[in-house]
Motif scaffolding. Structure first.
Motif, PDB file in Angstrom:
ATOM      1  N   ASP A  92      -0.764   0.363  49.606  1.00 34.10           N
ATOM      2  CA  ASP A  92      -0.143  -0.087  50.848  1.00 34.10           C
ATOM      3  C   ASP A  92       0.564  -1.437  50.738  1.00 34.10           C
ATOM      4  N   ALA A  93       0.119  -2.259  49.805  1.00 32.18           N
ATOM      5  CA  ALA A  93       0.639  -3.634  49.767  1.00 32.18           C
ATOM      6  C   ALA A  93       1.821  -3.778  48.808  1.00 32.18           C
ATOM      7  N   TRP A  94       2.770  -2.832  48.874  1.00 30.45           N
ATOM      8  CA  TRP A  94       4.016  -2.994  48.118  1.00 30.45           C
ATOM      9  C   TRP A  94       4.828  -4.103  48.769  1.00 30.45           C
ATOM     10  N   PHE A  95       5.744  -4.700  48.036  1.00 33.52           N
ATOM     11  CA  PHE A  95       6.494  -5.833  48.585  1.00 33.52           C
ATOM     12  C   PHE A  95       7.889  -5.437  49.089  1.00 33.52           C
ATOM     13  N   PHE A  96       8.643  -4.749  48.226  1.00 33.87           N
ATOM     14  CA  PHE A  96      10.015  -4.425  48.646  1.00 33.87           C
ATOM     15  C   PHE A  96      10.504  -3.184  47.910  1.00 33.87           C
ATOM     16  N   LYS A  97      11.575  -2.591  48.462  1.00 39.76           N
ATOM     17  CA  LYS A  97      12.227  -1.444  47.816  1.00 39.76           C
ATOM     18  C   LYS A  97      13.648  -1.863  47.426  1.00 39.76           C
ATOM     19  N   VAL A  98      14.059  -1.460  46.241  1.00 38.70           N
ATOM     20  CA  VAL A  98      15.373  -1.835  45.721  1.00 38.70           C
ATOM     21  C   VAL A  98      16.215  -0.581  45.485  1.00 38.70           C
ATOM     22  N   LYS A  99      17.480  -0.649  45.926  1.00 37.05           N
ATOM     23  CA  LYS A  99      18.450   0.379  45.547  1.00 37.05           C
ATOM     24  C   LYS A  99      19.043  -0.078  44.220  1.00 37.05           C
ATOM     25  N   VAL A 100      18.735   0.669  43.168  1.00 37.60           N
ATOM     26  CA  VAL A 100      18.999   0.197  41.819  1.00 37.60           C
ATOM     27  C   VAL A 100      20.349   0.691  41.320  1.00 37.60           C
ATOM     28  N   GLU A 101      21.064  -0.203  40.629  1.00 38.86           N
ATOM     29  CA  GLU A 101      22.367   0.166  40.092  1.00 38.86           C
ATOM     30  C   GLU A 101      22.232   0.876  38.741  1.00 38.86           C
ATOM     31  N   ASP A 102      21.384   0.292  37.909  1.00 32.10           N
ATOM     32  CA  ASP A 102      21.311   0.802  36.533  1.00 32.10           C
ATOM     33  C   ASP A 102      19.854   1.109  36.186  1.00 32.10           C
ATOM     34  N   MET A 103      19.478   2.355  36.364  1.00 31.90           N
ATOM     35  CA  MET A 103      18.087   2.739  36.193  1.00 31.90           C
ATOM     36  C   MET A 103      17.591   2.525  34.765  1.00 31.90           C
ATOM     37  N   SER A 104      18.528   2.346  33.820  1.00 32.89           N
ATOM     38  CA  SER A 104      18.104   2.194  32.420  1.00 32.89           C
ATOM     39  C   SER A 104      17.291   0.915  32.212  1.00 32.89           C
ATOM     40  N   GLN A 105      17.419  -0.043  33.167  1.00 36.44           N
ATOM     41  CA  GLN A 105      16.590  -1.253  33.061  1.00 36.44           C
ATOM     42  C   GLN A 105      15.102  -0.929  33.118  1.00 36.44           C
ATOM     43  N   MET A 106      14.779   0.197  33.734  1.00 34.96           N
ATOM     44  CA  MET A 106      13.374   0.627  33.812  1.00 34.96           C
ATOM     45  C   MET A 106      12.792   0.886  32.420  1.00 34.96           C
ATOM     46  N   ASP A 107      13.661   1.225  31.494  1.00 32.71           N
ATOM     47  CA  ASP A 107      13.178   1.599  30.160  1.00 32.71           C
ATOM     48  C   ASP A 107      12.509   0.424  29.434  1.00 32.71           C
ATOM     49  N   ASP A 108      12.859  -0.807  29.874  1.00 33.20           N
ATOM     50  CA  ASP A 108      12.289  -1.987  29.224  1.00 33.20           C
ATOM     51  C   ASP A 108      10.799  -2.153  29.510  1.00 33.20           C
ATOM     52  N   TYR A 109      10.320  -1.455  30.533  1.00 33.63           N
ATOM     53  CA  TYR A 109       8.967  -1.757  31.002  1.00 33.63           C
ATOM     54  C   TYR A 109       7.902  -0.821  30.449  1.00 33.63           C
ATOM     55  N   MET A 110       6.665  -1.261  30.583  1.00 34.14           N
ATOM     56  CA  MET A 110       5.527  -0.556  29.987  1.00 34.14           C
ATOM     57  C   MET A 110       5.066   0.601  30.866  1.00 34.14           C
ATOM     58  N   ASP A 111       4.510   1.609  30.229  1.00 30.16           N
ATOM     59  CA  ASP A 111       3.786   2.613  31.004  1.00 30.16           C
ATOM     60  C   ASP A 111       2.362   2.106  31.217  1.00 30.16           C
ATOM     61  N   GLU A 112       1.568   2.880  31.953  1.00 29.51           N
ATOM     62  CA  GLU A 112       0.243   2.400  32.342  1.00 29.51           C
ATOM     63  C   GLU A 112      -0.642   2.080  31.134  1.00 29.51           C
ATOM     64  N   ALA A 113      -0.588   2.958  30.136  1.00 31.85           N
ATOM     65  CA  ALA A 113      -1.430   2.753  28.950  1.00 31.85           C
ATOM     66  C   ALA A 113      -1.056   1.456  28.234  1.00 31.85           C
ATOM     67  N   ALA A 114       0.263   1.239  28.113  1.00 30.83           N
ATOM     68  CA  ALA A 114       0.729   0.021  27.439  1.00 30.83           C
ATOM     69  C   ALA A 114       0.337  -1.221  28.231  1.00 30.83           C
ATOM     70  N   TYR A 115       0.433  -1.109  29.584  1.00 26.33           N
ATOM     71  CA  TYR A 115       0.077  -2.271  30.416  1.00 26.33           C
ATOM     72  C   TYR A 115      -1.406  -2.581  30.279  1.00 26.33           C
ATOM     73  N   LYS A 116      -2.234  -1.543  30.284  1.00 26.57           N
ATOM     74  CA  LYS A 116      -3.685  -1.754  30.149  1.00 26.57           C
ATOM     75  C   LYS A 116      -4.001  -2.471  28.846  1.00 26.57           C
ATOM     76  N   LYS A 117      -3.276  -2.077  27.830  1.00 27.56           N
ATOM     77  CA  LYS A 117      -3.461  -2.724  26.531  1.00 27.56           C
ATOM     78  C   LYS A 117      -2.996  -4.179  26.606  1.00 27.56           C
ATOM     79  N   PHE A 118      -1.896  -4.387  27.323  1.00 25.11           N
ATOM     80  CA  PHE A 118      -1.302  -5.724  27.456  1.00 25.11           C
ATOM     81  C   PHE A 118      -2.267  -6.713  28.119  1.00 25.11           C
ATOM     82  N   ILE A 119      -2.968  -6.226  29.175  1.00 26.03           N
ATOM     83  CA  ILE A 119      -3.887  -7.143  29.857  1.00 26.03           C
ATOM     84  C   ILE A 119      -5.245  -7.189  29.166  1.00 26.03           C
ATOM     85  N   GLY A 120      -5.413  -6.341  28.176  1.00 25.23           N
ATOM     86  CA  GLY A 120      -6.621  -6.403  27.366  1.00 25.23           C
ATOM     87  C   GLY A 120      -7.863  -6.052  28.139  1.00 25.23           C
TER      88      GLY A 120
END
Lengths: 120, 418
Positions: A92-120
């Protein structure tokens, strides 16, 4: 859902907009949130712009736009009830919604497994 | 007197900043980690922060440890700062304040109280046995070197000083009072605080005599089998007690108190928000070596007998400035500040007389969210002409000028048992 190294999550909605919030890990580290300042709807943001200010009992923090686009909706209820950020950060506590121009920027980010590993 | 939460505004991140804790003291001594003599043998490393006798208990209770004033202290427990704050106002909170300095001043020959008046602008001779009083060490410029509590315990004075300043305070007392007075920094007693409306009932379960104590009384009483030096005082604006307990008995006493349903352990985070709502100064922030007691709005702590025309007028460091300010006022004053919106105004926020005035007139020295008030609260310094309650100023937060009203402190009514 995708995750950034700044502990934000991004989710693509059915209408193609991207919803942004902070992770449970971030909310826990921040402590009790007591203030949220949201951007104006219609604001055009670039990746890494400061778009949201949140303050916890401990400190003030900025949330960056994780992606280029236009803010099309903000979660006004957080202004009145900032504590929701601690109660349900990945729901429920999302902050904002963005209309995105270039969805390929999403590719830079981690999936859940990678994020879990990232926070250790 | 203890905690220090600050704006940690590393631009551009969901910033997972921990509490930034500092040793700001103003007493001219560099209190870097390891800069003090270690006083707990069980933590034998030569560097790094010290630990209190309750260190292992804090870990067991899930305390999140941070360095504060050279000690590893719990900033919060799993309950979290907001709920810890509210629990203390509603029931009772247990605080470990063993990092603070407990100093005994004793002499067979000299009158200790009379000698001590050379260091503080308060009436120590008039402090009756079994009573405690707030005081401050002043410097030659009339600034405050530390604030402290003095208890008259019959054949000696017990002085409690801030952790970050204790070595400098002991040096100051030794230089001024020895050899007539023996100055002894205690290294084998813990200090606990039990604060909140249920504190009396809880502590009376261990020794009913605590009920007889009034606000600022001190007594020696047995608790959980140990000889404790108790004062009815605290740093939260609530009724409560501060308990000096022998190190070896500290954990047992803490466990006995925590066994009560109404008692929760409380960290430095809530200690800071509680004292802020109560309008109490944090040394190194709201008062320091450059602020006089009059600027700090601490006139109430200077009794008539030490003021101009009093029987023992002056005779303390900085008396010229302080006595003159007591009569004519100071150019600036510490005030309570109530921000109009929801944005907290933290330490360092500059205050302006108008939305468009170019130069600041003052600044916030402590500020944050007040959980009991349900809104941001702050304290800061403003020109005396603007210190009148109701005056509207503007605090600059992230480039925006936000209205903030000068108000009387405390923000929440004090609940002392007088």
């Amino acid at each position: 859902m995708k995750f950034t190294e700044e502990h934000e999550w991004l989710r693509i909605e059915d209408d193609g907009t991207v919803v942004v919030g902070i992770t449970e890990h971030a909310a826990e580290q921040l402590g009790d949130v007591v203030f949220v300042e949201l951007p104006d709807v219609g604001t055009v943001v670039s990746k890494d712009d400061e778009v949201v200010v949140i303050e916890s009992v401990k400190a003030a923090s900025d949330i960056l736009a994780p992606i280029d686009g236009e803010i099309v909706e903000v979660n006004e209820i957080l202004v009145e009830e900032p504590g929701k950020v601690n109660d349900d950060p990945e729901g429920d506590a999302w902050f904002f919604k963005v209309k995105v121009e270039d969805m390929s920027q999403m590719d830079d980010y981690m999936d859940e497994a990678a994020y879990k590993k990232f926070i250790g | 007197m203890t905690d220090d939460t600050r704006k940690a505004d590393d631009a551009g991140k969901t910033d997972l900043a921990q509490y930034e804790v500092s040793d700001v003291c103003g007493c001219g001594v560099n209190h870097g980690p390891g800069g003090h003599v270690h006083h707990h043998a069980d933590h034998s490393e030569d560097h790094g922060p010290k630990r209190t006798p309750l260190y292992d208990l804090h870990l067991e209770l899930g305390g999140k440890m941070v360095e504060f004033a050279g000690y590893e202290m719990p900033v919060q427990y799993p309950m979290g700062v907001l709920k810890e704050h509210q629990h203390t106002r509603a029931k009772a909170g247990l605080f470990d304040v063993s990092h603070m300095g407990q100093v005994i001043l004793q002499s067979r020959l000299a009158n200790v109280a009379e000698a001590f008046e050379r260091l503080v602008p308060v009436d120590v001779l008039g402090l009756k046995e079994g009573r405690q009083r707030y005081a401050m060490f002043t410097n030659d410029e009339g600034g405050i070197e530390d604030d402290l509590m003095i208890a008259n315990r019959g054949d000696h004075l017990l002085v409690v000083v801030n952790a970050a300043c204790k070595d400098a305070d002991v040096a100051r007392m030794r230089a001024a009072l020895e050899p007539d007075v023996i100055v002894r920094l205690l290294d084998s007693r813990a200090l606990l605080a039990l604060q909140g409306p249920m504190a009396e009932d809880v502590l009376a379960g261990l020794n009913p005599a605590v009920r007889e104590m009034k606000f600022m009384d001190v007594a020696t009483l047995e608790l959980a089998g140990a000889e404790c030096w108790i004062s009815r005082s605290g740093y939260t604006g609530e009724d409560g007690y501060e308990i000096s307990v022998p190190e070896a008995a500290a954990v047992d006493l803490a466990r006995a108190l925590l066994a009560h349903d109404d008692v929760a352990p409380i960290g430095l985070g809530a200690r800071d928000s509680l004292r802020l709502e109560a309008g109490l100064c944090l040394y190194g922030h709201d008062i320091d070596a450059t602020t006089s007691p009059v600027e700090g709005a601490l006139n109430w702590a200077i009794q008539k007998v030490r003021r101009s025309g009093g029987g023992r007028s002056g005779g303390f460091p900085g008396a010229d400035r302080i006595l003159s300010e007591l009569v004519g006022g100071a150019p600036r004053m510490r005030v309570g500040l109530l921000p109009g919106g929801r944005a907290p105004m933290r330490e360092g926020v500059e205050l302006f007389a108008a939305e468009d005035s170019p130069e600041p007139v003052g600044r916030v020295t402590s500020g944050g969210f007040g959980p009991t008030v349900g809104a941001p609260v702050a304290m800061g310094y403003v020109p005396t002409a603007m210190a009148v309650p109701g005056t509207v100023l503007y605090g600059e937060v992230r480039g925006k000028r936000l209205a903030v009203e000068v108000v009387k402190v405390p923000f929440t009514p004090a609940n002392f048992k007088r």
